[in-house]
Write an enzyme that holds these catalytic residues in place. Structure first.
Site, PDB file in Angstrom:
ATOM      1  CG  ASP A  84      -1.973  -1.048   1.185  1.00 56.43           C
ATOM      2  OD1 ASP A  84      -2.100  -1.696   0.143  1.00 56.43           O
ATOM      3  OD2 ASP A  84      -2.677  -1.231   2.196  1.00 56.43           O
ATOM      4  CE1 TYR A 295      -7.510  -3.590   1.719  1.00 56.24           C
ATOM      5  CE2 TYR A 295      -6.860  -1.319   2.154  1.00 56.24           C
ATOM      6  CZ  TYR A 295      -6.893  -2.649   2.527  1.00 56.24           C
ATOM      7  OH  TYR A 295      -6.308  -3.036   3.715  1.00 56.24           O
TER       8      TYR A 295
END
Length: 628
Positions: A84, A295
């Site tokens: 991420d 996400y």
């Protein structure tokens, strides 16, 4: 790179799975399985001071994973780390690089970041690799160490004073608990105030209700404090003749809400679906694993351009061109602490509408997917247009007022309406067609009594919103924080409302008394800003830790001196003859033998320590370990 995908562990190009913990890494010296950091280490700079070097140890059950990664890397010409693009993701890449030993020569991995999982974004990321950003890594390390300093330094004090096994938790948990306790105390001390209204049922012949507003010619609203004042006005209005003094009509536009972020999804799922925050995230995880949504832990309202184009095309085909605004809508993130590492939560394809997915999803999944799909589609639709009307009926002495609105063009409301914490907020009242001078017939004049209401207890949805507004926590911590407070017995869920237990109140009071900064909401928000400064390279991380730790540890030392492990009494244990002392447990104060653990005798005191809002009970309950 990432682990082989297994059920419950979906990872796209290294994007995070359902946890944010570093893979295979555990922090020693300030981690979950290491000893508490010693003050001397911090003061002398041997572990946490001027030269901070935390020691990380790979978990035993992850050694095989690390070995497999090393072997796979030997067969590769290049190594890319695509975790991420936020602090935690950067730290995961750094830990992985160190654990695998990829730090020298041509084995240095390349770091790639992308904020949306689309073909274009991924390809562009691999064309522009970079090195690991140590500023982000250090910000994450600082946060992790701060949380463990708080938990490991304070928890033993709670064991001595309140109950063995209690945890002070992390900074966010303690402050969130204080918010719930403070709200409960606001409710306890709230004194209702009486007020009255006068409402007239008027007919034209269509009926509507108007409320007494002011005297004719005066701008100030009439305040009716009690029944006597209400009856006096009622008498003055007896036999009055009414007519329409004025009619004001204004068009009002209503804009759609931005696509979901983690907090708003949890709030709306709580209002509309009655999901807890934890349940919402579990179901969203399932939808993410099968590739239906993006996400679900995000604080960004940004949406990929390709997704916006697809949504606008879909809206035009299904609803018509009048439902498409002239330009694509763009939204700005309101939170000043947002990292914006991911897109907003949206369906991976707008064309997979809920009806087409119904046979593939269970009821919970379908309900949440429908909510996410509708919110995304609505976010790219035209404004709703309403006509707001204000009518002022009056007689010779008094002016009444009635308001209402009529939906003239549905716009985004053809698909979605955001839920409200108060159901009445969504109600619309249509008024009959009226003109100035129209005569009105008064069928009934009613005096109605009201009382001011205390602030409501938090629901999970309103607590998440308050945490977000105050800059407390991150998208990944909202649901776990609430779940932890409930699981540890600090908070109870009564229907949809959260209330503190005796233990939660006791812990909050002790922490607030001895650790003012840790329990201060503004201090916690400022600490988040300090970590943002570290991430942006404006501050060094070690001084941030030092500035926090020195006054914090002084408070710990002072608390150690003042925290009595128990309150002495003159009572003697009838089983062993040792003195009895007063302790505080999950269900209030009790007498315990000081001969513990040889003697486990306890007695209920039957009192109710400083909790006027909880009913007295004579029942002796068992704690989670089955002990009286």
């Amino acid at each position: 790179i990432g682990r082989r995908q297994t059920p419950g562990d979906r990872r796209v190009a290294g994007q995070s799975t359902h946890g944010r913990r570093d893979p295979g890494q555990r922090l020693r010296g300030n981690g979950v399985d290491g000893p508490r950091p010693r003050p001397a280490e911090i003061d002398a700079g041997r572990g946490y001071g001027q030269r901070l070097h935390p020691k990380y140890v790979t978990l035993r059950d992850k050694q095989t994973l690390v070995t497999d990664l090393k072997k796979s890397a030997l067969k590769a010409t290049e190594i890319f780390l695509a975790t991420d693009p936020d602090r935690e993701g950067e730290a995961i890449s750094w830990h992985l690089q160190n654990a695998a030993g990829w730090g020298e020569g041509d084995r240095v991995p390349k770091r790639v970041v992308f904020h949306e999982i689309t073909k274009q974004a991924v390809e562009e990321a691999f064309q522009q690799p970079r090195e690991i950003n140590m500023q982000l890594v250090n910000a994450q390390q600082a946060r992790r160490i701060l949380d463990r300093l708080v938990g490991y330094e304070i928890s033993p004090l709670l064991w001595r004073r309140v109950q063995r096994g209690l945890s002070a938790g992390r900074r966010v948990q303690s402050v969130s608990l204080r918010m719930i306790v403070d709200r409960e105390r606001e409710i306890a001390v709230f004194v209702p105030e009486e007020w009255w209204t006068l409402e007239a049922d008027l007919h034209t012949p269509e009926s509507f209700t108007a409320t007494l507003h002011s005297r004719t010619g005066a701008r100030r609203r009439i305040s009716i404090a009690n029944e006597d004042a209400a009856r006096a006005l009622e008498a003055e209005l007896s036999g009055a003749e009414y007519s329409v003094e004025s009619v004001e009509q204004k068009p009002r536009r209503q804009r759609p809400s931005a696509p979901f972020i983690t907090s708003t999804m949890q709030q709306d799922a709580g209002r509309k679906l009655r999901f807890t925050a934890q349940r919402t995230m579990a179901v969203a995880q399932q939808l993410y694993e099968v590739g239906l949504i993006t996400y679900m832990r995000t604080d960004s309202v940004n949406v990929a351009e390709s997704a916006v184009r697809e949504a606008r095309e879909f809206i035009g085909e299904r609803y018509g061109k009048e439902f498409i605004p002239d330009k694509p809508r763009a939204y700005r993130t309101r939170s000043k602490n947002a990292q914006e590492a991911h897109e907003a939560i949206r369906p991976t394809s707008t064309r997979r509408d809920p009806r087409s997915m119904a046979t593939y999803l269970n009821p919970e999944q379908l309900r949440l997917y429908t909510l996410i799909w509708e919110r995304m589609v609505a976010s790219q639709m035209s404004d709703a247009v309403l006509e707001a009307t204000t009518v002022a009926p009056s007689d010779s002495q008094f002016r009444f007022r009635a308001t209402g609105s009529v939906l003239r063009f549905a716009g985004f409301r053809a698909v979605y309406m955001e839920g409200r914490d108060d159901a009445g907020d969504n109600e619309e009242n249509a008024l009959p067609q009226l003109s100035t001078g129209d005569a009105l017939t008064n069928e009934k004049l009613a005096a109605n009594q009201h009382f001011t209401q205390p602030p409501p207890r938090y629901t999970e949805a309103t607590l998440v919103r308050a945490m977000e507004e105050k800059g407390i926590g991150r998208p990944s911590t909202y649901a776990p924080t609430i779940a932890t407070l409930i699981d540890r017995g600090y908070v109870e869920r009564e229907q949809t409302r959260l209330s503190p237990t005796r233990t939660g109140i006791t812990v909050t009071d002790l922490l607030t008394e001895h650790f003012t900064d840790v329990m201060d909401l503004d201090f916690t928000a400022r600490m988040e800003e300090d970590l943002d400064d570290v991430a942006q390279g404006e501050r060094e991380w070690v001084p941030v830790l030092r500035d926090f730790y020195h006054p914090f540890h002084q408070a710990v030392d002072k608390a150690n001196e003042t925290f009595a492990s128990a309150e002495a009494t003159d009572e003697v244990c009838e089983k062993c003859g040792e003195p009895m002392s007063i302790k505080t447990g999950r269900f209030g104060r009790f007498l315990a033998c000081t001969g513990y653990p040889k003697c486990r005798n306890t007695k209920d005191m039957g009192d109710n320590p400083d909790r006027p809002f909880e009913e007295e009970t004579d029942e002796i309950a068992k704690n989670a370990n089955g002990l009286w």
